[in-house]
Design a protein around this motif. Structure first.
Motif, PDB file in Angstrom:
ATOM      1  N   UNK A 183       0.841  -1.204   0.000  1.00 48.87           N
ATOM      2  CA  UNK A 183       0.000   0.000   0.000  1.00 48.87           C
ATOM      3  C   UNK A 183       0.874   1.252   0.000  1.00 48.87           C
ATOM      4  N   UNK A 184       1.992   1.189   0.708  1.00 54.38           N
ATOM      5  CA  UNK A 184       2.880   2.358   0.727  1.00 54.38           C
ATOM      6  C   UNK A 184       3.437   2.612  -0.669  1.00 54.38           C
ATOM      7  N   UNK A 185       3.810   1.547  -1.346  1.00 56.00           N
ATOM      8  CA  UNK A 185       4.375   1.707  -2.687  1.00 56.00           C
ATOM      9  C   UNK A 185       3.317   2.182  -3.672  1.00 56.00           C
ATOM     10  N   UNK A 186       2.147   1.608  -3.573  1.00 53.35           N
ATOM     11  CA  UNK A 186       1.080   2.013  -4.486  1.00 53.35           C
ATOM     12  C   UNK A 186       0.751   3.493  -4.301  1.00 53.35           C
ATOM     13  N   UNK A 187       0.868   3.949  -3.061  1.00 48.26           N
ATOM     14  CA  UNK A 187       0.513   5.330  -2.766  1.00 48.26           C
ATOM     15  C   UNK A 187       1.666   6.277  -3.107  1.00 48.26           C
ATOM     16  N   UNK A 188       2.890   5.803  -2.901  1.00 45.64           N
ATOM     17  CA  UNK A 188       4.053   6.672  -3.109  1.00 45.64           C
ATOM     18  C   UNK A 188       4.430   6.762  -4.585  1.00 45.64           C
ATOM     19  N   UNK A 189       4.290   5.678  -5.314  1.00 49.36           N
ATOM     20  CA  UNK A 189       4.594   5.720  -6.737  1.00 49.36           C
ATOM     21  C   UNK A 189       6.004   5.306  -7.095  1.00 49.36           C
ATOM     22  N   UNK A 190       6.915   5.402  -6.148  1.00 47.61           N
ATOM     23  CA  UNK A 190       8.284   4.968  -6.436  1.00 47.61           C
ATOM     24  C   UNK A 190       8.840   4.225  -5.238  1.00 47.61           C
ATOM     25  N   UNK A 191       9.797   3.363  -5.515  1.00 53.72           N
ATOM     26  CA  UNK A 191      10.427   2.606  -4.426  1.00 53.72           C
ATOM     27  C   UNK A 191      11.041   3.545  -3.399  1.00 53.72           C
ATOM     28  N   UNK A 192      11.748   4.541  -3.888  1.00 55.18           N
ATOM     29  CA  UNK A 192      12.482   5.411  -2.968  1.00 55.18           C
ATOM     30  C   UNK A 192      11.543   6.187  -2.060  1.00 55.18           C
ATOM     31  N   UNK A 193      10.492   6.737  -2.648  1.00 53.93           N
ATOM     32  CA  UNK A 193       9.557   7.508  -1.843  1.00 53.93           C
ATOM     33  C   UNK A 193       8.865   6.611  -0.817  1.00 53.93           C
ATOM     34  N   UNK A 194       8.472   5.428  -1.259  1.00 53.12           N
ATOM     35  CA  UNK A 194       7.841   4.487  -0.332  1.00 53.12           C
ATOM     36  C   UNK A 194       8.802   4.128   0.790  1.00 53.12           C
ATOM     37  N   UNK A 195      10.066   3.923   0.429  1.00 55.01           N
ATOM     38  CA  UNK A 195      11.067   3.563   1.434  1.00 55.01           C
ATOM     39  C   UNK A 195      11.214   4.682   2.464  1.00 55.01           C
ATOM     40  N   UNK A 196      11.199   5.906   1.993  1.00 52.13           N
ATOM     41  CA  UNK A 196      11.307   7.034   2.928  1.00 52.13           C
ATOM     42  C   UNK A 196      10.147   7.034   3.910  1.00 52.13           C
ATOM     43  N   UNK A 197       8.948   6.881   3.381  1.00 48.71           N
ATOM     44  CA  UNK A 197       7.777   6.928   4.263  1.00 48.71           C
ATOM     45  C   UNK A 197       7.760   5.750   5.233  1.00 48.71           C
TER      46      UNK A 197
ATOM     47  N   UNK B 293       9.332   0.581 -13.952  1.00 45.94           N
ATOM     48  CA  UNK B 293       9.745   1.632 -14.874  1.00 45.94           C
ATOM     49  C   UNK B 293      10.977   2.337 -14.302  1.00 45.94           C
ATOM     50  N   UNK B 294      11.742   2.962 -15.177  1.00 42.78           N
ATOM     51  CA  UNK B 294      12.952   3.646 -14.687  1.00 42.78           C
ATOM     52  C   UNK B 294      12.654   4.757 -13.700  1.00 42.78           C
ATOM     53  N   UNK B 295      11.485   5.352 -13.824  1.00 43.52           N
ATOM     54  CA  UNK B 295      11.163   6.465 -12.926  1.00 43.52           C
ATOM     55  C   UNK B 295      10.250   6.057 -11.777  1.00 43.52           C
ATOM     56  N   UNK B 296       9.988   4.806 -11.663  1.00 47.06           N
ATOM     57  CA  UNK B 296       9.116   4.373 -10.576  1.00 47.06           C
ATOM     58  C   UNK B 296       8.365   3.107 -10.941  1.00 47.06           C
ATOM     59  N   UNK B 297       7.748   2.527  -9.964  1.00 45.54           N
ATOM     60  CA  UNK B 297       6.944   1.331 -10.200  1.00 45.54           C
ATOM     61  C   UNK B 297       5.491   1.775 -10.386  1.00 45.54           C
ATOM     62  N   UNK B 298       4.928   1.476 -11.542  1.00 46.65           N
ATOM     63  CA  UNK B 298       3.533   1.861 -11.764  1.00 46.65           C
ATOM     64  C   UNK B 298       2.661   0.609 -11.655  1.00 46.65           C
ATOM     65  N   UNK B 299       1.540   0.731 -10.974  1.00 43.31           N
ATOM     66  CA  UNK B 299       0.693  -0.446 -10.756  1.00 43.31           C
ATOM     67  C   UNK B 299       0.144  -0.990 -12.070  1.00 43.31           C
ATOM     68  N   UNK B 300       0.093  -2.290 -12.173  1.00 41.26           N
ATOM     69  CA  UNK B 300      -0.637  -2.910 -13.277  1.00 41.26           C
ATOM     70  C   UNK B 300      -2.128  -2.797 -12.971  1.00 41.26           C
TER      71      UNK B 300
END
Lengths: 288, 288
Positions: free
Chosen positions: A10-24, A51-58
């Motif tokens: 859920x954090x990743x889906x909401x953050x949009x990128x691995x790094x942002x999710x990791x921070x939160x 994706x190179x700029x983030x993980x986008x949900x399928x």
DNA sequence: CGCGATATGTGGAAATTCGCGCAGATGATG
DNA sequence: CATCATCTGCGCGAATTTCCACATATCGCG
């Protein structure tokens, strides 16, 4: 299946990128990638496109996110229940309030609370959008409307009364002249103080509109014009004078809390303090 | 807070002891103890009293268990969603059915299904209490009642017709004599076949009551008396003869599945097979 | 009253998981 | 076009977690 992987999902889906999710999550981005990858394997579904700029949900990832949100809501209920049972006044309590009220009026009145309870930490959230107490974005909230969510407990603890204010220098210099008005922008049309101002202004120019009360206050103080301001913010300001009462602009102040948290000693202490400091707002007439 | 700790918590609350919970979770009992202990610390609550014979929930633990069950339900929904999207026919499908139907009739008819799909594993659950599909105790179910839960999808795939059966030797030896009847016990009063038997029996003795159809069948075959038996079970038995039809005892057969799982290839394959093998039950008259 | 089965609790070894550092790639920016 | 910020991906060492073996306590039963 590891339930905790859903937390990362859920954090990743909401953050949009691995790094942002990791921070939160206060974790490493490799951990987020691994945990979500394991969830994908456990469920047998590809949930994100890398994706190179983030993980986008399928499509499936997006659909799963809705159901995962239900899990999160249930988790929040568990956490609220636990918090509601805690007997000690320590830990963290988050207070949501309109931004200007939070920064200018509430913030300078919280010191006695933290002084009385050394273990207590306050998180004062000034937000234009009312924080969702159900989603646990805040523990208690001060609102200017009756809460619509039936699952919440609201108590009317006073009234926010308004007056038409101007800068002392400007008002004394121009006396009875037609001064410009300052008000809220379209997003806040419909609130009582804005309706009052529009009626009062008639054909007079509204020289500045904003969505922020602090901005409004600053502009008034700078002599830009007249605005409807809450007495609690403006009356104490020596640079401002009240030209007239704006009785019709009065807004109720509600103290809102989730029922699960009402009996928490920690939250209770904060609520008691909020009720105490709003005592002046329960007098028939408030102001200078 | 680690969401996965809740998985251990619900298991422990349900199992009653560390050891039993550890068995069900396929983990070590020390792990269960540690994870639940961490949850207690994270929530700041004592959830269990450590007793020599098991961990018993405190008042707060019991209350929390209810909310944790909501989390579990949401997790199940996530799992169902994932299963519903899987495209391959492998993994495990659990089928719930009345015990006698499961053991005597369904079990010998499942071989073609597993032969056709080498990766498929079936879990055939014969249970008197209808397994809860919402709680994911089974994936599909054969039931003799229309499902009451509105969230489930049921399809009537045939009728279970009954006849009054007796052992061949007994019936031929006694011809028209008044033979004893065999029926269900109090817990199953009210089911159509029992109502029919009671009406048919009138003042005749009901020599044996049981809650299990297999027991009933065995008793009939042993020459103990006459009972209302489903044709699908009794007609193929050379040792039994049908004395008369029991049209009023007819019960519908419902194939029930959770909507999330309906489109799963795996579950779909099982459902298709169940529909295929129940084809004879959709003929107007069924029997020998 | 003693015995077996089952339960919890403790300490140490093994296995797993996590975080860090770095490389490679992409897009925004001046 | 060069630069900078940001993102993902991979390998390795460290820290945490898990399991295993054993000790101890309790209940039921003959």
């Amino acid at each position: 299946m590891n339930w905790d992987d859903l937390r990362f999902f859920v954090a990743l889906a909401r953050a949009g990128s691995l790094s942002e999710a990791a921070r939160r999550l206060a974790a490493d981005h490799t951990t987020v990638a691994r945990r979500v990858g394991e969830l994908e394997q456990a469920l047998g579904l590809k949930l994100f496109d890398r994706m190179p700029r983030g993980w986008v949900p399928t499509a499936e990832g997006a659909a799963l996110a809705e159901r995962a949100a239900d899990v999160e809501a249930a988790i929040h209920a568990v956490a609220r229940f636990a918090d509601g049972r805690s007997e000690t006044i320590d830990g963290r309590v988050s207070i949501s309030a309109p931004p200007a009220l939070a920064s200018l009026w509430l913030a300078p009145r919280l010191a006695p609370l933290t002084r009385a309870h050394p273990g207590l930490t306050l998180d004062l959230i000034g937000d234009v959008a009312d924080a969702s107490l159900v989603r646990r974005e805040a523990d208690v909230a001060l609102r200017l409307r009756q809460p619509s969510d039936s699952g919440l407990i609201g108590r009317r603890i006073g009234d926010l009364r308004y007056g038409l204010y101007g800068a002392r220098g400007l008002v004394e210099a121009t006396a009875g002249e037609d001064l410009d008005f300052l008000g809220y922008d379209e997003r806040l049309d419909g609130v009582p103080q804005q309706l009052w101002l529009r009626a009062r202004a008639r054909d007079r120019r509204i020289a500045l509109v904003t969505n922020d009360l602090v901005t409004l206050l600053t502009a008034v103080r700078a002599g830009m014009g007249l605005a409807a301001l809450p007495h609690v913010l403006a009356a104490a300001d020596d640079g401002l004078v009240c030209l007239e009462e704006a009785e019709a602009a009065t807004r109720p102040i509600w103290l809102v809390v989730h029922p699960d948290l009402r009996r928490s000693a920690r939250v209770r202490a904060v609520m008691d303090h909020l009720i105490e400091v709003t005592a002046p707002l329960r007098r028939p007439v408030v102001g200078a």
